[in-house]
Structure formats: C-alpha cells, structure tokens
Design a protein around this motif. Structure first.
Motif, PDB file in Angstrom:
ATOM      1  N   VAL A 192       0.844  -1.193   0.000  1.00 33.66           N
ATOM      2  CA  VAL A 192       0.000   0.000   0.000  1.00 33.66           C
ATOM      3  C   VAL A 192       0.878   1.241   0.000  1.00 33.66           C
ATOM      4  CG1 VAL A 192      -1.796   1.268   1.255  1.00 33.66           C
ATOM      5  CG2 VAL A 192      -1.826  -1.227   1.223  1.00 33.66           C
ATOM      6  N   VAL A 193       0.527   2.218  -0.845  1.00 38.63           N
ATOM      7  CA  VAL A 193       1.291   3.456  -0.936  1.00 38.63           C
ATOM      8  C   VAL A 193       0.979   4.327   0.272  1.00 38.63           C
ATOM      9  CG1 VAL A 193       1.772   5.492  -2.345  1.00 38.63           C
ATOM     10  CG2 VAL A 193       1.231   3.292  -3.444  1.00 38.63           C
ATOM     11  N   ALA A 194       2.004   4.717   1.018  1.00 34.42           N
ATOM     12  CA  ALA A 194       1.798   5.472   2.261  1.00 34.42           C
ATOM     13  C   ALA A 194       1.220   6.861   1.996  1.00 34.42           C
ATOM     14  CB  ALA A 194       3.125   5.595   3.015  1.00 34.42           C
ATOM     15  N   GLU A 195       1.625   7.502   0.897  1.00 35.66           N
ATOM     16  CA  GLU A 195       1.119   8.851   0.612  1.00 35.66           C
ATOM     17  C   GLU A 195      -0.390   8.849   0.437  1.00 35.66           C
ATOM     18  OE1 GLU A 195       3.598   7.433  -0.831  1.00 35.66           O
ATOM     19  OE2 GLU A 195       5.384   8.643  -0.358  1.00 35.66           O
ATOM     20  N   ARG A 196      -0.928   7.843  -0.218  1.00 35.59           N
ATOM     21  CA  ARG A 196      -2.370   7.782  -0.434  1.00 35.59           C
ATOM     22  C   ARG A 196      -3.115   7.531   0.878  1.00 35.59           C
ATOM     23  NH1 ARG A 196      -4.118   4.643  -5.812  1.00 35.59           N
ATOM     24  NH2 ARG A 196      -6.034   5.704  -5.166  1.00 35.59           N
ATOM     25  N   VAL A 197      -2.530   6.719   1.758  1.00 33.38           N
ATOM     26  CA  VAL A 197      -3.144   6.483   3.070  1.00 33.38           C
ATOM     27  C   VAL A 197      -3.189   7.773   3.868  1.00 33.38           C
ATOM     28  CG1 VAL A 197      -2.957   5.193   5.224  1.00 33.38           C
ATOM     29  CG2 VAL A 197      -2.416   4.073   3.063  1.00 33.38           C
ATOM     30  N   THR A 198      -2.048   8.502   3.867  1.00 32.18           N
ATOM     31  CA  THR A 198      -1.995   9.783   4.594  1.00 32.18           C
ATOM     32  C   THR A 198      -3.008  10.775   4.037  1.00 32.18           C
ATOM     33  OG1 THR A 198       0.367   9.381   4.949  1.00 32.18           O
ATOM     34  CG2 THR A 198      -0.459  11.601   5.364  1.00 32.18           C
ATOM     35  N   ARG A 199      -3.074  10.855   2.716  1.00 32.50           N
ATOM     36  CA  ARG A 199      -4.026  11.781   2.103  1.00 32.50           C
ATOM     37  C   ARG A 199      -5.473  11.373   2.408  1.00 32.50           C
ATOM     38  NH1 ARG A 199      -1.912  11.603  -2.438  1.00 32.50           N
ATOM     39  NH2 ARG A 199      -3.284  10.116  -3.500  1.00 32.50           N
ATOM     40  N   TYR A 200      -5.744  10.070   2.459  1.00 29.83           N
ATOM     41  CA  TYR A 200      -7.091   9.596   2.781  1.00 29.83           C
ATOM     42  C   TYR A 200      -7.503  10.029   4.187  1.00 29.83           C
ATOM     43  CZ  TYR A 200     -10.834   6.288   3.881  1.00 29.83           C
ATOM     44  OH  TYR A 200     -12.019   5.730   4.285  1.00 29.83           O
ATOM     45  N   PHE A 201      -6.611   9.819   5.170  1.00 31.21           N
ATOM     46  CA  PHE A 201      -6.946  10.190   6.548  1.00 31.21           C
ATOM     47  C   PHE A 201      -7.018  11.713   6.715  1.00 31.21           C
ATOM     48  CE2 PHE A 201      -5.501   5.818   7.517  1.00 31.21           C
ATOM     49  CZ  PHE A 201      -6.597   5.410   8.248  1.00 31.21           C
ATOM     50  N   GLU A 202      -6.186  12.454   5.981  1.00 27.77           N
ATOM     51  CA  GLU A 202      -6.292  13.914   6.044  1.00 27.77           C
ATOM     52  C   GLU A 202      -7.644  14.400   5.510  1.00 27.77           C
ATOM     53  OE1 GLU A 202      -2.971  15.362   3.905  1.00 27.77           O
ATOM     54  OE2 GLU A 202      -1.527  15.039   5.548  1.00 27.77           O
ATOM     55  N   ASP A 203      -8.105  13.782   4.420  1.00 29.50           N
ATOM     56  CA  ASP A 203      -9.437  14.142   3.891  1.00 29.50           C
ATOM     57  C   ASP A 203     -10.525  13.811   4.898  1.00 29.50           C
ATOM     58  OD1 ASP A 203      -8.237  15.000   1.579  1.00 29.50           O
ATOM     59  OD2 ASP A 203      -8.519  13.083   0.521  1.00 29.50           O
ATOM     60  N   LYS A 204     -10.398  12.650   5.567  1.00 31.22           N
ATOM     61  CA  LYS A 204     -11.385  12.285   6.583  1.00 31.22           C
ATOM     62  C   LYS A 204     -11.383  13.277   7.734  1.00 31.22           C
ATOM     63  CE  LYS A 204     -13.363   8.532   5.056  1.00 31.22           C
ATOM     64  NZ  LYS A 204     -14.836   8.465   4.880  1.00 31.22           N
ATOM     65  N   MET A 205     -10.211  13.684   8.175  1.00 35.92           N
ATOM     66  CA  MET A 205     -10.119  14.647   9.278  1.00 35.92           C
ATOM     67  C   MET A 205     -10.733  15.986   8.879  1.00 35.92           C
ATOM     68  SD  MET A 205      -8.844  13.181  11.917  1.00 35.92           S
ATOM     69  CE  MET A 205      -8.359  14.581  12.915  1.00 35.92           C
ATOM     70  N   ARG A 206     -10.495  16.420   7.641  1.00 35.34           N
ATOM     71  CA  ARG A 206     -11.093  17.680   7.194  1.00 35.34           C
ATOM     72  C   ARG A 206     -12.615  17.593   7.150  1.00 35.34           C
ATOM     73  NH1 ARG A 206      -6.500  18.038   3.714  1.00 35.34           N
ATOM     74  NH2 ARG A 206      -7.627  16.916   2.085  1.00 35.34           N
TER      75      ARG A 206
END
Length: 408
Positions: free
Chosen positions: A176-190
């Motif tokens: 799994v690409v870590a950047e996409r995971v980070t971006r996914y959780f950042e979108d959820k937090m927003r």
C-alpha cells in the motif's frame, strides 16, 4: 352513610334480633335442599367478593387521602366526602365497644369514590404511558443513532477497502502506498472538522432559540400568564382529542393506502392485459399484412390462371371444332398408310446404310488421294511436264471415283 342504633338499648336489641335471625336461618337451612343451600352459598360468596372489592377501593382511597387535608377540607368538601370521613371516624370508635356497629355507604357515595379512584387510575395510566413513551422515544433515538453510526461505519469501511486496501496498492511491489493512506486520513479529518463546525453552529443556534423561549416564558410569568394544573389538564384533554383525531386520520390513511394498493394492483393487471392485447394487436397487424400480401399474390395468380384458362378454353374450342370437322378414315386406308410407312422406313434405313458405306469409301479414297498427291508433289521437282500430266490424271481419276461412290 347510615348507622343502626345508638347506646346500650340499641346494642341489646341488635343482639336479640341477631339471635332470632340465626334461629330462623337455621330453620330455613334445615328445611332447604342441597341445591337451594348451594345457590344461597354462591350468592353469599358473590356478595362477599363485591364487598371485598368495595373495601379495597375504599381502603385505597383512604390511604391516598391525607388526614390533614381531610380535616382542612371538610368544610369545603362535598357531602359525600364528609360522609366518608364520618364513616371512618365512627368505624374507628365503634371498634372499641363490645359489638361493631353496622356502617354502610350510600350508592352515591360509592359512585363518587369509585369515580375518583377511576380518575386517579386513569391519570396514573396516562402518566405511566407518557413515561413509557418517553423511554420508547429515547430507545428509538438511540437505535436510530446506532443505525446511522453503523451505516457510516459500513460506508467508511467500504470506502477504505476501495480506496486504500484495493486502490492504493502498488502493482509492482504489492504494498500500500503510504502517501495515499496519509491523504485519505487527512481528507477524513477535514470532513470531520467541517461536520463539527456545522454541528457547533447548529448548537449555537439552538442555544439562542432556547434563550428566546426562556425569555418569553419569563415575560409570561411576570405578566401573570403562568399555566396552572387545570390548564395542563385542559391541554392534556385537548392533546388526547387531537391524538384520537390523528388515530382516525391514520386509520383513514391506512384505508386509503390499502385501497390505493388494490387500485395499483388492478392497474398493473390492466397494464399487463393492455400489453398482452397490444402484442396481440401487433401480431394480428403483421398477420393481416402478410395475408394481404398473400391475397395480392393470389389475385395475380388468379389473373394468370384466368388468362391461361381463357387460352385453354380457346384451344379446347379449336380442338372441339377440329374434332367436329374430323372425318374418320376407312380401315383399309389406315392399313395402306401403315404399310407405306413401313416401306418408307425400310427404304430410309437402306439409304442410311448406303450413306455409311459411301462415307467409309470416301475416307479410304481421300487417304489414297493424299498419298498419291504427296508422291506427285515430290516428283514434280524432277520432272515438271510428266508430273503435271500425272497430276491431272490423278485428279480426274479421283473425281471419277468420287462420282462413282456417290452413285453407289
């Protein structure tokens, strides 16, 4: 409420009457049959059950009513309540004596007490119903919240599996690409922060509305428009009436829904029938067009057959005319014609054999002629004059042989 007797004389007379009534009852039981005794016993049991129920209602009423309130409200109370209080006092006093005085309530007093207990029981039932409805509303809200949270969790799980577990894998490494995971959780937090801000604004709006309502209530209290218990009872009664009307409307709505469902079923049935009839109509139209084409073809064939029939009729008429004009020859003429035909056939066969023989001889002479000509052409080169004369002789000879073969 009535009492039977006051003082010692009344007590003595009551004891004498009781003894005499016991003796008379004993005589009646002695003279009665078992069925009559059983019937009387059932009546006494029914009367005892009724008295026990009345006693239970009266006891509950007296326990519920405060004695201090009874003393303060005796003057303002109705005659029925005053009689009940007197009954209670006299009953407590009479128990100290040697014999109990018989105290009874009138029918109006019993009805009044029963009505009060009935009203109290109805209020308790309504209160219990109101509390249970609150509890049910709380449970419904909790269940709806749990369902909403469960739906959100399922949606989040589906999106996580779609975007991260399956969509964020590297095709080469399988990780799994870590950047996409980070971006996914950042979108959820927003999105969560936006929801929190929205709820905060809504909460502040509700607080402002609450303050306005509290201010209005305070103004009404200052102006003397405070609601009393009677007003709440009136509102409760109106609420019950409106609830009954709502139930009636709900029943009517259910009936209308039922009739609408039946109508929809009938409509679907007619739609199916219409569809089947439309298909049948299209099939019949196609069949009619095919039949029309076949009919046109048959008409053309009929015209052709009619023409052929007319032609055949004309031929038949000619043949009939020829048949009418035909004269049958004699038998001897027929035999003579047959004999001539036989002779001609025999002669034709003879000439055919002669022609075959002549052709064979012609071929033989042509071969000889070709051989002679080739020899003559060779000799022409050495002897010109003699060769030419020999050639003429050969030609004459060949012409003569051909003529002779033809005569044969």
């Amino acid at each position: 409420m009535t009492s039977t007797g006051e003082g010692p004389s009344a007590t003595g007379s009551s004891s004498i009457s009781a003894n005499t009534s016991q003796i008379s009852l004993a005589d009646q039981f002695a003279r009665s049959t078992e069925e009559e005794i059983q019937f009387a016993l059932d009546e006494i049991r029914n009367e005892n059950d009724k008295l026990e129920k009345e006693t239970a209602i009266l006891t509950k009423y007296l326990k519920r009513v405060d004695p201090k309130d009874i003393q303060t409200q005796i003057k303002e109370a109705s005659p029925v309540q005053q009689d009940v209080v007197r009954v209670h006092k006299r009953r407590s006093r009479s128990r100290t004596g040697s014999t109990e005085r018989l105290l009874k309530l009138t029918t109006e007093q019993k009805c009044d007490i029963a009505q009060r207990e009935h009203d109290e029981l109805r209020e308790e039932i309504n209160k219990f119903k109101h509390e249970t409805e609150k509890i049910l509303d709380t449970y419904r809200a909790t269940r709806e919240e749990a369902e909403i949270r469960l739906a959100e969790m399922k949606k989040s799980s589906y999106e996580f599996n779609r975007d991260i577990v399956l969509g964020a894998k590297n095709l080469r490494t399988g990780r799994v690409v870590a950047e996409r995971v980070t971006r996914y959780f950042e979108d959820k937090m927003r999105s969560r922060k936006a929801l929190i801000e929205k709820l905060r604004l809504k909460n502040s709006t509700l607080k402002v509305q609450k303050k306005k309502l509290q201010l209005q209530l305070k103004q009404k209290e200052e102006m003397g428009e405070v609601l009393h218990e009677v007003d709440f009872k009136q509102l409760r009664i109106e609420n019950n009436q409106y609830l009954e009307k709502i139930d009636e409307r709900n029943q009517e709505l259910l009936k209308l829904k039922h009739s609408s469902g039946n109508t929809l079923q009938v409509l679907n049935t007619y739609k199916k029938k219409l569809n089947n009839l439309t298909m049948e109509s299209n099939r019949l139209k196609l069949e009619i067009s095919q039949r029309n084409e076949l009919l046109t073809k048959i008409d053309k064939e009929t015209e052709l057959v009619e023409k052929e029939r007319e032609k055949a009729e004309s031929i038949n008429a000619n043949l009939r005319r020829q048949l009418q004009d035909y004269i049958v020859p004699e038998v001897l003429d027929y035999v003579q014609v047959r004999a001539d035909l036989y002779e001609l056939t025999k002669t034709m066969k003879t000439w055919e054999r002669k022609v075959d023989i002549a052709q064979m001889e012609l071929q033989k002479y042509q071969k000889q002629w070709l051989m002679m000509r080739s020899t003559v052409e060779l000799s022409i080169r050495g002897h010109n004059g003699a060769a030419r004369s020999a050639l003429r002789i050969c030609e004459k000879w060949s012409t003569y042989d051909l003529l002779r073969c033809t005569d044969r």
